[in-house]
Design an enzyme around this catalytic site. Sequence first.
Site, PDB file in Angstrom:
ATOM      1  N   ASP A 159       0.799  -1.224   0.000  1.00 25.59           N
ATOM      2  CA  ASP A 159       0.000   0.000   0.000  1.00 25.59           C
ATOM      3  C   ASP A 159       0.831   1.273   0.000  1.00 25.59           C
ATOM      4  OD1 ASP A 159      -2.322  -1.371  -0.154  1.00 25.59           O
ATOM      5  OD2 ASP A 159      -2.945  -1.101   1.921  1.00 25.59           O
ATOM      6  N   ASP A 210     -17.089  35.353 -34.195  1.00 28.93           N
ATOM      7  CA  ASP A 210     -16.334  34.098 -34.170  1.00 28.93           C
ATOM      8  C   ASP A 210     -16.979  33.055 -33.266  1.00 28.93           C
ATOM      9  OD1 ASP A 210     -14.530  35.189 -35.862  1.00 28.93           O
ATOM     10  OD2 ASP A 210     -13.003  35.616 -34.354  1.00 28.93           O
TER      11      ASP A 210
END
Length: 513
Positions: free
Chosen positions: A36, A274
């Site tokens: 772990d 745009d």
Amino acid sequence: MKLTVWTYEGPPHVGAMRVATGMKGLHYVLHAPQGDTYADLLFTMIERRDHRPPVTYTTFQARDLGSDTADLFKQTLQDAYDRFQPEALIVGASCTAELIQDDPGGMSETMGIPIPVIPLELPSYQRKENFGADETFFQIVRTLAKPMARTKQITCNLIGPTALGFRHRDDITELTGLLSDMGISVNVVAPMDATPTDIARIGAAHFNVLMYPETAETAARWMERELGQPYTKTVPIGVGATRDFIAEVAQIAGVAPYLDDSRLRLPWYSRSVDSTYLTGKRVFLFGDGTHVIAAARIARDEMGFEVVGLGCYNREMARPVRALARDFGIEALITDDYLEVESRIEALQPEMILGTQMERHIGKRLGIPCAVISAPVHVQDFPARYSPQMGVEGANVIFDTWVHPLVMGLEEHLLHMFRDDFEFHDAAGPSHHGGHSPKPQAAEPAPQAAPQPENTGTSVEVVWLADAERELKKIPFFVRGKARRNTETFASERGVGEISVDTLYEAKAHYAR
């Protein structure tokens, strides 16, 4: 539990590590087996921190299970205190160690260590990483924070940022500036960069700013109840949410709302000609609940996108995400299985994905542009530069992050479109040496299968011929999914089993009417 190659959230002890790593003067003693210790890499490699997490593991091995692992934990706890001399300790067990039921919290209480030792009960097989971070921070605050006199000047606490969080470092800087413009100082930022001593004076602030509900809402509710500190409900991600946040803070603090939007560059684009290029683009959103809810509002109201799907992986946020999806007229996807997410994206064929690192991989496989909006993320989303998600500059960053995959995709599309051109294909050599380039050999035309006779009966499964696939790739990526769906529907309705170039253009003519 299940075997998988990807997970959106780790076990709860990883959430506890995120809190401990973000803080200073706090140490985490984790009862865990040798394997772990992988979690260290999350912080040193991915987040690129310059120090290891303040975590000490018992690292018991298989042979230790035949002896007393409880004594191993006690010795490790004492060694950690003696070596690091922290202001406070948190203790808990990893998902594997939970199975042997050694009770680290109970053992630590009997050892007489002269600093606060905070036990964590994190159900590894029922809950996950965000819960672990939320519960850990709550237990720290509940143990250390006490009611106290308020500061003379109006102050607040920024709560929720942790290690390994998506742009948490820069969000703190951005919000500190926004609040300073309103005459509000920050008392404590926690867990990030806070010490246990800082947590002890968290009650001096007038209110709390809840930055990330996933990691601090339980603590915020407790402080509202026990310390009399209200907390903000609005997460300031996006232009509209930032303005709402400023108004909410002004109401709580009793000051005039003020937002310096001179740095804001998103709205002008939304008003420009745009921006019509982006209007109606179909997007799919997935990530943690907080960022998905914020991103959905930005996508629809500020960018003009069409949200065709959304979801989150943390079930704690399932209710608000489902409510949001109903407002959008779609069904929310609440899952921690990346294969389900990929299936939903494949079915919806959006023109853009807004998700996590996993959705970035899914987008590459499916040929769909993707922008990352939420943890879990990889190393490229922990930039050295200033790159927040919250506030005014956060809106600018989000604008760039979302628009660039669509705009730059046009250039990439043109390169792919002319890839087989006689002048620009891979074997042609440099274009300025065109007169000396070897003449390419004409490729043998691929044999085409005979078209299936049209059938007016029920729909059939359709197959794309190679030449039709090549022709489809010449269609810009942002409408390619729609063209594919329309062509397959057209062929299926007419009983055409194989899609040729002719079928593709017949479908185009049909839907253009």
